[in-house]
Design a protein around this motif. Sequence first.
Motif, PDB file in Angstrom:
ATOM      1  N   SER A 139       0.782  -1.115   0.241  1.00 41.07           N
ATOM      2  CA  SER A 139      -0.204  -0.013  -0.045  1.00 41.07           C
ATOM      3  C   SER A 139       0.960   1.415   0.053  1.00 41.07           C
ATOM      4  O   SER A 139       0.474   2.290  -0.789  1.00 41.07           O
ATOM      5  N   ILE A 140       1.947   1.216   0.822  1.00 38.85           N
ATOM      6  CA  ILE A 140       2.927   2.256   0.677  1.00 38.85           C
ATOM      7  C   ILE A 140       3.461   2.691  -0.677  1.00 38.85           C
ATOM      8  O   ILE A 140       3.625   3.618  -1.156  1.00 38.85           O
ATOM      9  N   VAL A 141       3.885   1.479  -1.303  1.00 42.36           N
ATOM     10  CA  VAL A 141       4.556   1.615  -2.599  1.00 42.36           C
ATOM     11  C   VAL A 141       3.397   2.166  -3.674  1.00 42.36           C
ATOM     12  O   VAL A 141       3.597   3.075  -4.384  1.00 42.36           O
ATOM     13  N   ASP A 142       2.183   1.557  -3.479  1.00 40.12           N
ATOM     14  CA  ASP A 142       1.022   2.114  -4.367  1.00 40.12           C
ATOM     15  C   ASP A 142       0.952   3.612  -4.183  1.00 40.12           C
ATOM     16  O   ASP A 142       0.817   4.353  -5.091  1.00 40.12           O
ATOM     17  N   PHE A 143       0.846   4.041  -2.777  1.00 39.93           N
ATOM     18  CA  PHE A 143       0.723   5.486  -2.545  1.00 39.93           C
ATOM     19  C   PHE A 143       1.608   6.296  -3.400  1.00 39.93           C
ATOM     20  O   PHE A 143       1.322   7.463  -3.706  1.00 39.93           O
ATOM     21  N   CYS A 144       3.030   5.976  -3.096  1.00 46.30           N
ATOM     22  CA  CYS A 144       4.153   6.966  -3.646  1.00 46.30           C
ATOM     23  C   CYS A 144       4.336   6.594  -5.004  1.00 46.30           C
ATOM     24  O   CYS A 144       4.936   7.469  -5.758  1.00 46.30           O
ATOM     25  N   GLU A 145       3.868   5.613  -5.822  1.00 44.50           N
ATOM     26  CA  GLU A 145       3.705   5.308  -6.950  1.00 44.50           C
ATOM     27  C   GLU A 145       5.349   5.551  -7.499  1.00 44.50           C
ATOM     28  O   GLU A 145       5.742   6.117  -8.620  1.00 44.50           O
ATOM     29  N   LEU A 146       6.183   4.716  -6.910  1.00 45.96           N
ATOM     30  CA  LEU A 146       7.633   4.601  -6.942  1.00 45.96           C
ATOM     31  C   LEU A 146       8.192   3.108  -7.396  1.00 45.96           C
ATOM     32  O   LEU A 146       9.348   2.806  -7.269  1.00 45.96           O
ATOM     33  N   GLN A 147       6.835   2.171  -7.850  1.00 39.13           N
ATOM     34  CA  GLN A 147       7.399   0.871  -8.112  1.00 39.13           C
ATOM     35  C   GLN A 147       8.624   0.714  -8.959  1.00 39.13           C
ATOM     36  O   GLN A 147       9.400  -0.195  -8.606  1.00 39.13           O
ATOM     37  N   ASP A 148       8.781   1.380  -9.911  1.00 42.87           N
ATOM     38  CA  ASP A 148      10.136   1.131 -10.655  1.00 42.87           C
ATOM     39  C   ASP A 148      11.473   1.690  -9.908  1.00 42.87           C
ATOM     40  O   ASP A 148      12.368   1.295 -10.613  1.00 42.87           O
ATOM     41  N   PHE A 149      11.345   2.400  -8.982  1.00 42.14           N
ATOM     42  CA  PHE A 149      12.557   3.087  -8.436  1.00 42.14           C
ATOM     43  C   PHE A 149      12.890   2.377  -6.969  1.00 42.14           C
ATOM     44  O   PHE A 149      13.581   2.899  -6.109  1.00 42.14           O
ATOM     45  N   LEU A 150      12.204   1.303  -6.477  1.00 44.90           N
ATOM     46  CA  LEU A 150      12.237   0.752  -5.287  1.00 44.90           C
ATOM     47  C   LEU A 150      13.380   0.091  -4.962  1.00 44.90           C
ATOM     48  O   LEU A 150      14.097   0.285  -3.819  1.00 44.90           O
ATOM     49  N   ASP A 151      14.446  -0.187  -5.875  1.00 50.42           N
ATOM     50  CA  ASP A 151      15.642  -0.751  -5.690  1.00 50.42           C
ATOM     51  C   ASP A 151      16.797   0.315  -6.276  1.00 50.42           C
ATOM     52  O   ASP A 151      17.946  -0.255  -6.314  1.00 50.42           O
TER      53      ASP A 151
END
Lengths: 416, 260
Positions: A139-151
């Motif tokens: 849910s945190i990742v969804d909210f910040c919309e940074l899926q592609d930059f997580l790593d």
Amino acid sequence: MSEISVRFQNVWKKFRRGERYDSLRDLIPAAARRLLSHEKSVQLTSREFWALHDVSFQLRRGEAIGIIGPNGSGKSTTLKLLSRILKPDTGSVQVHGRMGALIELGAGFHPDLTGRENIYLNGTILGMKRAEIDKKFDSIVDFCELQDFLDTPVKRYSSGMYARLGFAVAAHLEPEVLIVDEVLSVGDYHFQEKCFSKMREFTSNGTTLVFVSHNLAAISSLCTTALLLNRGEPVFQGDVRTAISKYYAFYEESRETKYLSIEDIQLTDAEGRPREVFEPGERAVFKVVVRALQPVNRAHAGLLIHTKDGQPLFDTATSRHTDDRLTLGPQEAATIEFGVDLNLQNDVFRIGFTVTSEFDEFYLYCNMNLKQAVMTGDRKSNGLVHLNPSARVLFGELPNSRPGVVVSVGERDRLL
Amino acid sequence: MTAIRELINSVDLLYMLTWKEIRIRYKQSVMGLLWAILMPILIVGAGMLMKQAYSFASHSPLTIRDLLSVSVKAVMWAFFASAVKFGANSLITNQNLVTKIYFPREILPLACVFANFFDFLVATVFLGLLMLIGRAGISVQLLWTPLIIVLLFMITASVAVVLSCANLFFRDVKYIVEVLFTYGILFTPVLYSARAFGKWAPALLLNPVGSILEAINDVVVLQRAPSFGWLAYAAGCAVIGLFVSWLIFKRAEPLFAQEI
């Protein structure tokens, strides 16, 4: 619902100006004094000043208060006292329930760690358990919309991405008391709106909110009451709109040139009641009384409206509405009145005023800061202008059935 | 009491901050895990040099046991020294946390101590290999080691906690620490044995780190029971030290954000 969730009672907090101790000569007596006297003194030494001077407020569960005031008025100090980063010199601060404090987004992010790692790090620093973060991670990742930059290490993030990640983590704290400092000024428009709607969601779910911002439109839309501070002293506490107009009163100063001086400025609604805060689409009347110091010949006055960043939005002049010109001898006065429909929203707008000769020379030029209008929003639309929108959804057949209009346009386009 | 509850509630934070320290140290680093044994190796090198000179003078040959005992003590000392050094700086290096977010601040120096404890564990693996190669043998006395290590940990933690707090108020503390540790190794029985000083030995053992180093040498290398008196003394220092340093830290804590 009426239980007290924040109590800030007669709080005094002093800070020292300048360096702490210049030398041992200062240090030793100071240390001795501190050891000998345990009482908390309300006396100031010559180098101290009150960062907060007898400030009190209390909030029930679900209430939202905005804290406003010029720079250095003690807003952030208040938040730091609430979040227990600082201790008051006298007075007491009580917060009941789990507190989430956003003094700075992403404080505690480590630049070398990736987004994923920082979510865990920042989350635990803010007071979450690891198991809790595991659960909320998606849910945190969804909210910040940074899926592609997580790593990606966060040192490679833009400041907006940084803030998004920070807010996303903090938004999942599920606090009972949320303390927010001016943190949302970075990040794009879309994300700011998302943060505000998250904060609105919090307050409607019974979270108590203490909000510091220079964005008065945001304050007026999120908070019902406000506390106005100036140099550490409480100036006003109560209805948010009154607080905002009192805040602007700090900045209004009479302007004068060698030709003219402004004697009085009034911003009112159509009925003549003084106002600073307007609903989108409301009629506003802006009245200026000028007095001539030297003779003024056949001049006309202008009204300017700028965004708070200084972007010109609108201007008009008396010469376009009337043939009357300002011709004044020394010490003679005149009142200029402009009426406008404020089809604006969601922000603060600056009103400026000019007096110009017939040869386009300025007698008086107050470009922006003469007066401000704070526009609320009705949440039916976004953006700065208010276009009085409406919308409807129709099911089934089109009412004035002209089937194929759209298609035929499309076909024509294709033929061209 | 609330302070204790808060500390217990912050276990996850302690874990994450420790993990962060370790992760950062091994990320983008040339040395990798070798970092953990760099300092012990240097200490052992210096120790062996000294012992060699001593053996020339006294005509007593250098034994493998000498090497092992310096190595064991070097690993312990390296943990103590680097944990205290990092710990003393921990509040300053995390300035933005101290001024922006509330949590029990002692977590910061403690996380440094735990992170260095990880290095210590890595180093003990190498030490174990060395012991195997040196045929040190195993005795029932080894059962003392966990207790001795815990005592060293407690003393390290209390020194780190109190120095981190002092360093926040007076920035020259870290230079003082630097100097103390450069020469402290000579005043602590790391490269030599306290017993070599005969009746002056207690003067060296009054330093609780000294008595702990002798105890670990006794149980691991010499395979005999430690001196109970000195071990009890070290334990007393550890418990009281931890308590007092935490108390000092907690009293100063409210001033951190404004004095940093």
